[in-house]
Design a protein around this motif. Structure first.
Motif, PDB file in Angstrom:
ATOM      1  N   PRO A  63      33.608  41.794  48.505  1.00  0.00           N
ATOM      2  CA  PRO A  63      32.261  42.160  48.960  1.00  0.00           C
ATOM      3  C   PRO A  63      32.263  42.368  50.458  1.00  0.00           C
ATOM      4  N   CYS A  64      31.907  43.567  50.883  1.00  0.00           N
ATOM      5  CA  CYS A  64      31.878  43.786  52.328  1.00  0.00           C
ATOM      6  C   CYS A  64      30.933  44.936  52.655  1.00  0.00           C
ATOM      7  N   CYS A  65      30.349  44.888  53.837  1.00  0.00           N
ATOM      8  CA  CYS A  65      29.507  45.991  54.262  1.00  0.00           C
ATOM      9  C   CYS A  65      29.671  46.239  55.736  1.00  0.00           C
ATOM     10  N   GLU A  66      29.351  47.462  56.171  1.00  0.00           N
ATOM     11  CA  GLU A  66      29.490  47.772  57.582  1.00  0.00           C
ATOM     12  C   GLU A  66      28.353  47.139  58.365  1.00  0.00           C
ATOM     13  N   HIS A  67      28.571  46.901  59.640  1.00  0.00           N
ATOM     14  CA  HIS A  67      27.601  46.118  60.421  1.00  0.00           C
ATOM     15  C   HIS A  67      26.296  46.881  60.619  1.00  0.00           C
ATOM     16  N   ASP A  68      26.321  48.227  60.486  1.00  0.00           N
ATOM     17  CA  ASP A  68      25.060  48.971  60.677  1.00  0.00           C
ATOM     18  C   ASP A  68      24.396  49.337  59.350  1.00  0.00           C
ATOM     19  N   ALA A  69      24.818  48.684  58.259  1.00  0.00           N
ATOM     20  CA  ALA A  69      24.191  48.947  56.958  1.00  0.00           C
ATOM     21  C   ALA A  69      22.789  48.351  56.932  1.00  0.00           C
ATOM     22  N   THR A  70      21.942  48.871  56.057  1.00  0.00           N
ATOM     23  CA  THR A  70      20.585  48.315  55.918  1.00  0.00           C
ATOM     24  C   THR A  70      20.646  47.074  55.057  1.00  0.00           C
ATOM     25  N   LEU A  71      19.508  46.311  55.067  1.00  0.00           N
ATOM     26  CA  LEU A  71      19.448  45.094  54.269  1.00  0.00           C
ATOM     27  C   LEU A  71      19.629  45.394  52.788  1.00  0.00           C
ATOM     28  N   GLU A  72      19.061  46.536  52.363  1.00  0.00           N
ATOM     29  CA  GLU A  72      19.152  46.884  50.940  1.00  0.00           C
ATOM     30  C   GLU A  72      20.606  47.116  50.536  1.00  0.00           C
ATOM     31  N   GLU A  73      21.282  47.892  51.382  1.00  0.00           N
ATOM     32  CA  GLU A  73      22.685  48.168  51.087  1.00  0.00           C
ATOM     33  C   GLU A  73      23.488  46.868  50.968  1.00  0.00           C
ATOM     34  N   ALA A  74      23.187  45.940  51.877  1.00  0.00           N
ATOM     35  CA  ALA A  74      23.907  44.672  51.860  1.00  0.00           C
ATOM     36  C   ALA A  74      23.615  43.918  50.569  1.00  0.00           C
ATOM     37  N   ARG A  75      22.333  43.871  50.199  1.00  0.00           N
ATOM     38  CA  ARG A  75      21.971  43.156  48.966  1.00  0.00           C
ATOM     39  C   ARG A  75      22.653  43.795  47.759  1.00  0.00           C
ATOM     40  N   ALA A  76      22.672  45.131  47.745  1.00  0.00           N
ATOM     41  CA  ALA A  76      23.301  45.840  46.638  1.00  0.00           C
ATOM     42  C   ALA A  76      24.783  45.471  46.529  1.00  0.00           C
ATOM     43  N   CYS A  77      25.362  45.357  47.674  1.00  0.00           N
ATOM     44  CA  CYS A  77      26.788  45.000  47.714  1.00  0.00           C
ATOM     45  C   CYS A  77      27.024  43.624  47.085  1.00  0.00           C
ATOM     46  N   LEU A  78      26.154  42.647  47.470  1.00  0.00           N
ATOM     47  CA  LEU A  78      26.273  41.293  46.910  1.00  0.00           C
ATOM     48  C   LEU A  78      26.083  41.333  45.396  1.00  0.00           C
ATOM     49  N   GLU A  79      25.063  42.087  44.968  1.00  0.00           N
ATOM     50  CA  GLU A  79      24.786  42.214  43.538  1.00  0.00           C
ATOM     51  C   GLU A  79      26.027  42.711  42.793  1.00  0.00           C
ATOM     52  N   ARG A  80      26.619  43.778  43.383  1.00  0.00           N
ATOM     53  CA  ARG A  80      27.733  44.430  42.727  1.00  0.00           C
ATOM     54  C   ARG A  80      28.906  43.468  42.486  1.00  0.00           C
ATOM     55  N   HIS A  81      29.102  42.574  43.457  1.00  0.00           N
ATOM     56  CA  HIS A  81      30.240  41.657  43.340  1.00  0.00           C
ATOM     57  C   HIS A  81      29.861  40.314  42.759  1.00  0.00           C
ATOM     58  N   HIS A  82      28.598  40.138  42.399  1.00  0.00           N
ATOM     59  CA  HIS A  82      28.105  38.829  41.941  1.00  0.00           C
ATOM     60  C   HIS A  82      28.510  37.740  42.913  1.00  0.00           C
ATOM     61  N   SER A  83      28.240  37.987  44.182  1.00  0.00           N
ATOM     62  CA  SER A  83      28.735  37.063  45.196  1.00  0.00           C
ATOM     63  C   SER A  83      27.578  36.503  46.014  1.00  0.00           C
ATOM     64  N   GLU A  84      27.762  35.325  46.594  1.00  0.00           N
ATOM     65  CA  GLU A  84      26.753  34.697  47.446  1.00  0.00           C
ATOM     66  C   GLU A  84      26.906  35.110  48.893  1.00  0.00           C
ATOM     67  N   SER A  85      28.032  35.720  49.241  1.00  0.00           N
ATOM     68  CA  SER A  85      28.227  36.116  50.641  1.00  0.00           C
ATOM     69  C   SER A  85      29.083  37.374  50.698  1.00  0.00           C
ATOM     70  N   ALA A  86      28.986  38.082  51.831  1.00  0.00           N
ATOM     71  CA  ALA A  86      29.772  39.297  52.009  1.00  0.00           C
ATOM     72  C   ALA A  86      30.307  39.338  53.427  1.00  0.00           C
ATOM     73  N   PHE A  87      31.423  40.045  53.609  1.00  0.00           N
ATOM     74  CA  PHE A  87      32.004  40.173  54.940  1.00  0.00           C
ATOM     75  C   PHE A  87      31.458  41.402  55.630  1.00  0.00           C
ATOM     76  N   VAL A  88      31.377  41.325  56.952  1.00  0.00           N
ATOM     77  CA  VAL A  88      30.830  42.432  57.726  1.00  0.00           C
ATOM     78  C   VAL A  88      31.947  43.045  58.558  1.00  0.00           C
ATOM     79  N   VAL A  89      32.108  44.370  58.473  1.00  0.00           N
ATOM     80  CA  VAL A  89      33.144  45.053  59.246  1.00  0.00           C
ATOM     81  C   VAL A  89      32.493  46.129  60.100  1.00  0.00           C
ATOM     82  N   ASP A  90      33.234  46.582  61.122  1.00  0.00           N
ATOM     83  CA  ASP A  90      32.689  47.688  61.910  1.00  0.00           C
ATOM     84  C   ASP A  90      33.152  49.018  61.308  1.00  0.00           C
ATOM     85  N   ALA A  91      32.880  50.103  62.020  1.00  0.00           N
ATOM     86  CA  ALA A  91      33.151  51.430  61.469  1.00  0.00           C
ATOM     87  C   ALA A  91      34.633  51.629  61.180  1.00  0.00           C
TER      88      ALA A  91
END
Lengths: 535, 378
Positions: free
Chosen positions: B260-288
């Protein structure tokens, strides 16, 4: 504290003990003179003051200054303890007749050194020692300390050389018998060194055996211990009869017998070794047995025949002219083989030696060369007097009394320290070191000469020094069986209750022991690898 | 190659130190002999260079029975290093290393070159320490010299009896690592005795477990840990054998590509979707560029206005493991943080994958997974 002791000893001597003894002739009892009895001369007061001064100096606060003062006082005390009584003695000698009862036979009146001189010397050197300790603690260099310590002794030597002490009867004796003394001294040195060399060879071999063989260990150590407990006189006595008989044996016959035996033994050993090494592991035991039987059979046969017909007959058969060509050929081959082996081993050894260690073989070479030259000279001298065939062992000094038993006994006495220290030195080597050596492919001989011996060297040398010093003492007893050496003077002195004669023999012996010890110590430090030297 | 064939060592009192040992140490491999004390491992080792004679059976070295050589000749062709080191105290370090070449009559200039090369190889500067004596060196330095000496005449085979046994654990670890590097260069066939299972696992290509003179199991470290043959072997490798196995597995081999990971400039929705997709409680944040910046938790996402407010920044080294780390290190990070997955980064800090507890469990259940992973070790 030590300085106090020195001062006390010296002062006690000068207050209560006689300084010199005045003898009207060689045999009469002497007239003791204490320092206080020497008629008025301020110079003798100096001795009192000097003897007392360490008592005061000991309380001096400054360490460095106290050290130098004590060294100076100690040197001076030792020097003057000898010199001033000699002055007084000279005065006494001039008026000797007046001092004794009328009717005393006065011939060659003499001045004996007495107890106070000894206490003066002892006190002086104890004080000197205390001073040296102070100097060491305050960081004075080794050379400066050595020089300061030896200064007094050097001055005393100068006095001796200049004749200032000639008034003492020991010096009178010395001047009368100096040449004999030098000869006996030389004999003493030769006895000690020869016995030491022989003892070294036997001792190291026995020590090695004891360290390798658990069964022999106790027996060997016990045996050399027992030898040490035999009184030296008894040992000389025991050696008397067999050596006297050996002395009568014809030299050529004996030499032939021994050489033949030695050659047979060496040849057998070599053949066995080579055969053994070539065989694969399993048949080895059987092969060993077979070779032993084959090799020992002729030997056993020869032994039986020798007993039955006498060695002479067997030897004659073996030396038949008909067999001459065969003998020469085998002998030549054997010699050639030995030479080649020795040369090969020598060459390989040299290439492996780290460069800086090669010069260490120089003393060995010189010693061997010296021994050879001596032997050649002795042989030459002997040959010029007589035909070779007429020589008996006696002509080589083998006899019940004299040099041979003396050297044999001395060799036996040197064994205990040599065997014990070789044994201890070898036993104390970390087994892991020997194991790693074996694991890397050292042969047994390489392991012994390149690992074990160098590592045990300091301990063995301690035994050599120990043996050398005790030999100097025991060699004096050898005079009883007519071997000469410094014991001659001592025995003569004991028989005629002449202290001078005893001292004349004893002082060189003590000097010899001290010098020998120092020389061996130097040798030890030169030849010990820096990697195992004590820090 | 060293082959033991039905080797028996029986002492006169009937005691069998080695009892029917059959074993092959393959060319260029480190074969570790291990077992409790008195199991015959040192005896077996010492029979190879005939410091101890074989009672029955035979030992072949590159196909030749070792009793065809004179013992001394044989020993000069086999490197020998022991725990007590056994440097000759009266010889300099250089002379010590030169012992076997000198016994073999090499010429001095060649010996000199070889000695300096070896000392350099084991990390002893010959110009500084070469002319010192062993007692002037530390225990670790002496062990190094011991290894250099065993390599002296470049023997194809080496026998090492707890060669790093006499030093402290930290120095030992360094020496082990350095020796493996040297071994990669020289590729000797090595028989290595130890009583330390960790050392065996770390050093060995294959481990022979001995008990009372008999071979219990002969396997690669991984297989020994995964499938101990009997209770003795299981007990000997220890209850933590799974952990030890993790030590053998590199992260690169065990990581999952998708985390589970998302870019640092992603929106909150995108981040939540990412967590949903991985069934995870947390996700890592990366830059571009994909470089790991930190992480964000589900609860924080709910409470915050933007991703950058919700995320927790942290230096990558403190929460992630590099690709060449062992699975055991990944587990350690996993245990000390609250994530389900330990992130894995490459040399540039780019997030390349992750290791989850589930993944690790799967790994240690499968035997032999790591058979080829030797190069991945630290």
């Amino acid at each position: 504290m030590i300085a106090l002791l020195g001062g006390c000893i010296a002062s006690f001597g000068f207050f209560f003990l006689p300084v010199i003894e005045l003898k009207p002739n060689r045999l009469a009892s002497g007239l003791p003179v204490t320092l206080l009895e020497i008629p008025g001369d301020w110079r003798y007061l100096l001795l009192f003051l000097l003897a007392l001064s360490p008592l005061l100096l000991a309380f001096l606060g400054v360490r460095n200054r106290r050290g130098w003062a004590l060294v100076a006082v100690g040197n001076l005390l030792a020097l003057l303890s000898l010199y001033l009584p000699a002055l007084a003695g000279g005065v006494y000698l001039q008026g000797a007749e007046a001092l004794f009862e009328a009717g005393t036979r006065i011939s060659n009146p003499r001045i004996l050194t007495s107890a106070a001189i000894a206490t003066g010397l002892a006190g002086g050197y104890i004080t000197l020692f205390a001073g040296l300790l102070d100097l060491e603690a305050s960081g004075v260099s080794r050379w400066a300390r050595g020089l300061a310590g030896a200064a007094g002794a050097l001055l005393i030597a100068l006095l001796l050389a200049g004749g200032a002490l000639d008034v003492y009867s020991i010096m009178v004796e010395y001047h009368a018998r100096g040449e004999a003394l030098a000869l006996r001294f030389l004999e003493h040195i030769v006895f000690v060194l020869v016995a030491l060399a022989a003892g070294l060879i036997v001792g190291i071999a026995l020590g090695l055996w004891a360290s390798r063989d658990a069964k022999a260990e106790d027996a060997i150590l016990y045996a050399v211990g027992i030898i040490q407990t035999i009184p030296s006189l008894a040992l000389f006595g025991i050696l008397l009869a067999p050596l006297a008989r050996l002395g009568d044996a014809n030299f050529l016959t004996l030499a032939r017998e021994w050489l033949l035996l030695a050659a047979l033994a060496i040849a057998a050993a070599l053949i066995l070794r080579r055969l053994y090494a070539r065989l694969p592991a399993r048949p080895r035991q059987f092969a060993m047995l077979a070779v032993f039987i084959l090799a020992l059979l002729p030997l056993a046969l020869a032994a039986v025949l020798s007993i039955a017909f006498g060695f002479e007959v067997v030897l004659t058969v073996l030396t038949l002219p008909q067999l001459a060509a065969l003998r020469e050929a085998t002998g030549l081959a054997l010699v050639l083989f030995l030479l080649l082996m020795a040369a090969g081993e020598r060459l390989r050894l040299e290439r492996r030696l780290p460069r800086y260690r090669q010069w260490r073989f120089l003393p060995l070479l010189l010693a061997a060369l010296g021994a050879l030259i001596l032997l050649a000279q002795a042989a030459g001298a002997l040959l010029r007097q007589r035909e070779l065939a007429e020589l008996t062992m006696r002509d080589f000094g083998v006899s019940g009394i004299g040099t041979a038993p003396a050297i044999i006994a001395l060799t036996l006495y040197s064994l205990l320290p040599l065997v014990r220290n070789t044994y201890a030195g070898l036993k104390n080597i970390d087994p892991a070191i020997i194991d790693s050596g074996r694991g890397m492919g050292f042969t047994a001989a390489q392991s012994f000469f390149r690992i074990e011996l160098p590592l045990a060297f300091p301990v063995i040398m301690a035994g050599v020094r120990n043996a050398a010093i005790s030999l100097v003492g025991i060699a004096a007893v050898a005079s009883i069986i007519g071997a000469g050496a410094l014991g001659d003077f001592i025995l003569l002195g004991v028989n005629s209750t002449s202290i001078d004669q005893i001292l004349l023999g004893a002082i060189p012996a003590v000097l010899l022991a001290v010098i020998l010890d120092a020389a061996l110590k130097l040798l030890e430090s030169l030849m010990t690898s820096p990697g195992i030297r004590q820090a | 190659m060293i082959e033991f064939k039905e080797v028996i060592k029986e002492y006169p009192n009937g005691f069998r130190a080695v009892d029917g040992l059959t074993l092959t140490a393959r060319h260029g491999e480190i074969c570790v002999l291990i077992g409790p004390s008195g199991c015959g491992k040192t005896t077996a080792l010492r029979m190879v260079n005939r410091l101890i004679d074989v009672t029955r059976g035979e030992i072949l070295i590159d196909g030749q029975p070792n009793d065809e050589f004179e013992p001394e000749v044989l020993r000069r062709q086999i490197g020998y290093a022991i725990q007590q080191i056994g440097l000759l105290p009266h010889m300099t370090i250089r002379d010590n290393v030169a012992i076997v070449p000198r016994l073999l009559d090499w010429d001095e200039s060649r010996i000199r070159q070889r000695v300096d090369l070896l000392l350099d190889m084991v990390g002893i500067d010959p110009s500084i320490h070469g002319d010192k004596y062993p007692r002037q060196l530390s225990g670790g330095q002496q062990q190094r010299v011991g290894v250099a000496r065993a390599l002296g005449a470049d023997p194809p085979i080496m026998l090492m009896d707890e060669p790093f046994g006499a030093v402290d654990p930290i120095t030992r670890a360094i020496l082990q690592e350095e020796f493996l590097q040297i071994q990669q260069e020289v590729g000797k066939t090595i028989l290595f005795v130890t009583h330390d299972i960790d050392e065996a696992i770390y050093m060995g290509d294959r481990i022979a477990l001995l008990r009372a003179g008999r071979l219990v199991q002969y396997d690669s470290p991984d297989d020994l840990l995964a499938m101990p043959r009997d209770d003795f072997a299981r007990e000997f490798v220890g209850a933590d054998r799974s952990l030890k196995r993790l030590h053998l597995i590199s992260v690169k081999d065990s990581m999952m590509q998708s985390v589970p990971c998302c870019e640092h400039d992603a929106t909150l929705e995108e981040a939540r979707a990412c967590l949903e997709r991985h069934h995870s409680e947390s996700a890592f944040v990366v830059d571009a560029d994909g470089i790991l910046l930190g992480w964000v938790e589900k609860a924080a996402l709910e409470a915050s206005q933007s991703l950058s407010a919700a995320m927790q920044r942290a230096p990558a080294a403190s929460i992630a493991v590099p690709e060449d780390a062992t699975a055991r290190e990944a587990l350690s990070v996993l245990l000390s943080h609250s994530f389900d997955v330990t992130p894995v980064i490459d040399a540039d800090g780019v997030l390349t994958g992750g290791v989850s507890i589930q993944r690790l469990q799967d790994l240690v259940e499968v035997p032999g997974i790591h058979a080829a992973g030797r190069d991945g070790r630290p």
